[in-house]
Design a protein around this motif. Sequence first.
Motif, PDB file in Angstrom:
ATOM      1  N   ALA A 387       8.808   1.276 -13.376  1.00 57.81           N
ATOM      2  CA  ALA A 387       7.646   0.809 -12.804  1.00 57.81           C
ATOM      3  C   ALA A 387       7.759   0.820 -11.424  1.00 57.81           C
ATOM      4  CB  ALA A 387       7.641  -0.857 -13.365  1.00 57.81           C
ATOM      5  N   MET A 388       8.822   0.644 -10.757  1.00 57.47           N
ATOM      6  CA  MET A 388       8.947   0.605  -9.386  1.00 57.47           C
ATOM      7  C   MET A 388       8.599   2.113  -8.647  1.00 57.47           C
ATOM      8  SD  MET A 388      10.969   2.174  -6.593  1.00 57.47           S
ATOM      9  CE  MET A 388      12.674   2.825  -7.480  1.00 57.47           C
ATOM     10  N   ALA A 389       9.404   3.135  -9.321  1.00 56.64           N
ATOM     11  CA  ALA A 389       8.833   4.534  -9.136  1.00 56.64           C
ATOM     12  C   ALA A 389       7.402   5.126  -9.101  1.00 56.64           C
ATOM     13  CB  ALA A 389       9.853   5.390  -9.783  1.00 56.64           C
ATOM     14  N   ALA A 390       6.722   4.537 -10.247  1.00 56.63           N
ATOM     15  CA  ALA A 390       5.350   4.961 -10.257  1.00 56.63           C
ATOM     16  C   ALA A 390       4.728   4.068  -9.543  1.00 56.63           C
ATOM     17  CB  ALA A 390       4.943   4.613 -11.622  1.00 56.63           C
ATOM     18  N   GLY A 391       4.935   2.893  -9.131  1.00 52.40           N
ATOM     19  CA  GLY A 391       4.007   1.874  -8.152  1.00 52.40           C
ATOM     20  C   GLY A 391       4.251   2.559  -6.782  1.00 52.40           C
ATOM     21  N   TRP A 392       5.500   2.832  -6.409  1.00 51.69           N
ATOM     22  CA  TRP A 392       5.931   3.138  -4.988  1.00 51.69           C
ATOM     23  C   TRP A 392       5.197   4.778  -4.714  1.00 51.69           C
ATOM     24  CZ3 TRP A 392       8.661   0.673  -1.779  1.00 51.69           C
ATOM     25  CH2 TRP A 392       9.228   1.411  -0.504  1.00 51.69           C
ATOM     26  N   LEU A 393       5.308   5.664  -5.604  1.00 50.70           N
ATOM     27  CA  LEU A 393       4.687   6.964  -5.489  1.00 50.70           C
ATOM     28  C   LEU A 393       2.975   6.738  -5.444  1.00 50.70           C
ATOM     29  CD1 LEU A 393       4.727  10.034  -5.389  1.00 50.70           C
ATOM     30  CD2 LEU A 393       4.842   9.970  -7.919  1.00 50.70           C
ATOM     31  N   GLY A 394       2.490   5.749  -6.250  1.00 47.14           N
ATOM     32  CA  GLY A 394       1.307   5.670  -6.065  1.00 47.14           C
ATOM     33  C   GLY A 394       0.574   5.212  -4.693  1.00 47.14           C
ATOM     34  N   ARG A 395       1.517   4.286  -4.104  1.00 46.16           N
ATOM     35  CA  ARG A 395       1.145   3.743  -2.796  1.00 46.16           C
ATOM     36  C   ARG A 395       1.212   4.747  -1.843  1.00 46.16           C
ATOM     37  NH1 ARG A 395       0.960  -1.820  -2.072  1.00 46.16           N
ATOM     38  NH2 ARG A 395       0.686  -3.108  -3.940  1.00 46.16           N
ATOM     39  N   CYS A 396       2.272   5.550  -1.923  1.00 42.56           N
ATOM     40  CA  CYS A 396       2.490   6.526  -0.835  1.00 42.56           C
ATOM     41  C   CYS A 396       1.341   7.341  -0.986  1.00 42.56           C
ATOM     42  CB  CYS A 396       3.837   7.235  -1.193  1.00 42.56           C
ATOM     43  SG  CYS A 396       5.276   6.218  -0.712  1.00 42.56           S
ATOM     44  N   LEU A 397       1.094   8.155  -2.008  1.00 45.99           N
ATOM     45  CA  LEU A 397       0.022   9.003  -2.247  1.00 45.99           C
ATOM     46  C   LEU A 397      -1.352   8.141  -1.730  1.00 45.99           C
ATOM     47  CD1 LEU A 397       0.803  10.782  -5.617  1.00 45.99           C
ATOM     48  CD2 LEU A 397       1.128  11.456  -3.168  1.00 45.99           C
ATOM     49  N   ALA A 398      -1.577   7.047  -1.950  1.00 42.64           N
ATOM     50  CA  ALA A 398      -2.787   6.492  -1.755  1.00 42.64           C
ATOM     51  C   ALA A 398      -3.027   6.150  -0.167  1.00 42.64           C
ATOM     52  CB  ALA A 398      -2.943   5.006  -2.391  1.00 42.64           C
ATOM     53  N   ARG A 399      -1.671   6.084   0.488  1.00 34.38           N
ATOM     54  CA  ARG A 399      -1.664   5.857   1.949  1.00 34.38           C
ATOM     55  C   ARG A 399      -1.549   6.882   2.673  1.00 34.38           C
ATOM     56  NH1 ARG A 399       1.075  -0.244   2.916  1.00 34.38           N
ATOM     57  NH2 ARG A 399       0.014  -1.265   1.224  1.00 34.38           N
ATOM     58  N   GLY A 400      -1.411   8.244   2.198  1.00 29.68           N
ATOM     59  CA  GLY A 400      -1.441   9.518   2.740  1.00 29.68           C
ATOM     60  C   GLY A 400      -0.155   9.751   3.359  1.00 29.68           C
ATOM     61  N   ALA A 401       1.114   8.990   2.878  1.00 26.01           N
ATOM     62  CA  ALA A 401       2.318   8.844   3.559  1.00 26.01           C
ATOM     63  C   ALA A 401       3.044  10.560   3.548  1.00 26.01           C
ATOM     64  CB  ALA A 401       3.490   8.436   2.656  1.00 26.01           C
ATOM     65  N   HIS A 402       3.361  10.908   4.764  1.00 22.05           N
ATOM     66  CA  HIS A 402       3.698  12.301   4.989  1.00 22.05           C
ATOM     67  C   HIS A 402       4.891  12.040   5.881  1.00 22.05           C
ATOM     68  CE1 HIS A 402       3.865  16.533   6.719  1.00 22.05           C
ATOM     69  NE2 HIS A 402       3.386  16.764   5.866  1.00 22.05           N
ATOM     70  N   PRO A 403       5.924  13.005   5.926  1.00 16.89           N
ATOM     71  CA  PRO A 403       7.268  12.928   6.822  1.00 16.89           C
ATOM     72  C   PRO A 403       6.872  12.752   8.121  1.00 16.89           C
ATOM     73  CG  PRO A 403       7.765  13.976   4.775  1.00 16.89           C
ATOM     74  CD  PRO A 403       6.304  13.744   4.560  1.00 16.89           C
ATOM     75  N   ALA A 404       6.177  13.836   8.486  1.00 15.84           N
ATOM     76  CA  ALA A 404       5.769  13.621  10.127  1.00 15.84           C
ATOM     77  C   ALA A 404       5.050  12.540  10.579  1.00 15.84           C
ATOM     78  CB  ALA A 404       4.901  14.915  10.356  1.00 15.84           C
ATOM     79  N   ALA A 405       3.934  12.047   9.812  1.00 14.10           N
ATOM     80  CA  ALA A 405       3.487  10.752  10.062  1.00 14.10           C
ATOM     81  C   ALA A 405       4.269   9.579  10.052  1.00 14.10           C
ATOM     82  CB  ALA A 405       2.297  10.405   9.333  1.00 14.10           C
ATOM     83  N   LEU A 406       5.203   9.541   9.231  1.00 14.69           N
ATOM     84  CA  LEU A 406       6.037   8.371   9.233  1.00 14.69           C
ATOM     85  C   LEU A 406       7.146   8.327  10.170  1.00 14.69           C
ATOM     86  CD1 LEU A 406       6.968   8.009   5.510  1.00 14.69           C
ATOM     87  CD2 LEU A 406       5.813   6.297   6.802  1.00 14.69           C
ATOM     88  N   ARG A 407       7.477   9.806  10.518  1.00 19.02           N
ATOM     89  CA  ARG A 407       8.538   9.855  11.716  1.00 19.02           C
ATOM     90  C   ARG A 407       7.867   9.527  13.185  1.00 19.02           C
ATOM     91  NH1 ARG A 407       9.804  14.910   9.546  1.00 19.02           N
ATOM     92  NH2 ARG A 407      11.675  14.872   8.385  1.00 19.02           N
ATOM     93  N   GLU A 408       6.600   9.814  13.056  1.00 20.01           N
ATOM     94  CA  GLU A 408       6.041   9.284  14.441  1.00 20.01           C
ATOM     95  C   GLU A 408       5.686   7.687  14.405  1.00 20.01           C
ATOM     96  OE1 GLU A 408       3.757   9.168  18.053  1.00 20.01           O
ATOM     97  OE2 GLU A 408       5.047  10.854  17.295  1.00 20.01           O
ATOM     98  N   ARG A 409       5.527   7.083  13.358  1.00 19.33           N
ATOM     99  CA  ARG A 409       5.117   5.443  13.463  1.00 19.33           C
ATOM    100  C   ARG A 409       6.699   5.038  13.675  1.00 19.33           C
ATOM    101  NH1 ARG A 409       2.936   4.050   7.857  1.00 19.33           N
ATOM    102  NH2 ARG A 409       2.869   2.047   8.782  1.00 19.33           N
ATOM    103  N   LEU A 410       7.728   5.551  12.976  1.00 12.97           N
ATOM    104  CA  LEU A 410       8.982   5.051  13.584  1.00 12.97           C
ATOM    105  C   LEU A 410       9.374   5.319  14.904  1.00 12.97           C
ATOM    106  CD1 LEU A 410      11.112   6.367  10.647  1.00 12.97           C
ATOM    107  CD2 LEU A 410      10.766   4.008  11.138  1.00 12.97           C
ATOM    108  N   ARG A 411       9.111   6.380  15.630  1.00 12.96           N
ATOM    109  CA  ARG A 411       9.201   6.615  17.045  1.00 12.96           C
ATOM    110  C   ARG A 411       8.452   5.635  17.760  1.00 12.96           C
ATOM    111  NH1 ARG A 411       7.146   8.507  21.500  1.00 12.96           N
ATOM    112  NH2 ARG A 411       5.049   9.058  20.431  1.00 12.96           N
TER     113      ARG A 411
END
Length: 461
Positions: A387-411
Amino acid sequence: MPSFATDVPALLLRLDPNPYHHGTLGAARSLGRAGVEVHALVGSRIGAAGRTRFLHRVHAAGPAAAAGPGGAPTDAELEDALLEASEAIGRPAVLVPLDDRGAIGAARLAPRLAGRYLLPAVAPLLPARLADKAELSAVCARAEVAHPPTVLPRSAREAARAAAELGLPAVAKWSRPWLLPPGLRSTALVRSPDEAARLYERTAEAGSALLLQRRLPDAPGADWFFHGYAAEGGRFLIGGAGRKERSWPPRTGLTAVGTWLPCPAVEEAAARLAAALDYRGILDLDFRLDPVTGVHHLVDFNPRPGAQFRLFTDGAGLDVVRAQHLHLTGRPVPAPRGGPGRGFVVENYALLSALLSPRARGHAPAAPRGPVERAWFAADDPLPFAAMAAGWLGRCLARGAHPAALRERLRTGSARAAPGHAASAARPATAGPAHPAPGSEGPQHTEPTPHTERRNPCTTS
């Protein structure tokens, strides 16, 4: 395994709306595997943890008693929710709060819940004091536990000046993180005086005071924690020190990978603090080692189980949640047997941390010497992980999570802890201001508190 009073159920209380709170799952599995009937009272949907086979029933607290946006419960509303759950359970139960709001409310309500719930005999107002970060420096000073220099600014101008005086980047914290609305992180780094001033201007939105702290230097293996269960006089029946190998978000986040490692300085500081406070119940303390002085500074006090509490499970299966159930039901709590060297991995956060965290040159997280427990996956209870894996993946895809974008947000310091992870925002109704009112004259400074730790007391390699 110790002998449990299996006729006494347990109620897990969680008002934090985070649907990926693995501590809830850990508590349900821990007590359920011991033969205890486990119930949960939640302020919003329970999320993936609700799929565990060890949870007997989920009780809804209702919108009035829920933490989160729009939720500002009074003690009376929380009491009503707890009494309603007690009626459904049908017999007294051990109450285990899993977030700050629940721990604060349960302690204040303890006299009114007598006969319905079993709770540690902690002073009713003590958890609220300890969870409030504006109070922590004074608490540490009295217990002679080191704490970073801290400023409580009373205006945006003072916040800017304090940040510069402490040294940039400085650590910014909201004193009562359970009040925060979505979009505000409980802890962040401010990199300029203007950034500190702008953050201070959100004080009314945050619902509590802004603190600025000197940032202790980053170093591999600098972040430590202690979990324990204390009885009369703050005497630990079980406890252990651990080190964060990975965290999410990096540097200021929760444990993604941890190892149980003996650390006399951390263990002695925790014992001193609990004894000075006559603390009773479960606690979770966060420390940071200053690599220059070799001193561990207490940076956070959580008057309830930390989400990674299952790291500290001894050879007989004893952990802090099981110790509380044994102690409150009059059963002996056996002396801990073994345990150091164990590892703990939170699969979703560990993956993010491994992919996106800055890597310290020449440093890799230490490999545990003992067994590794995973927060979500268990062979005897596989559904929560799915359930965690399915929900986590779905949220990441829905929010357009991308490593480059996340790195910029972390920076830029704007990354959220994880999809769906939000700070709870319920306000304890009777808690008075534990900090200066915004706009009053002069900032409050707290200098480093006295300490008795020795230089470099722990192995950090």
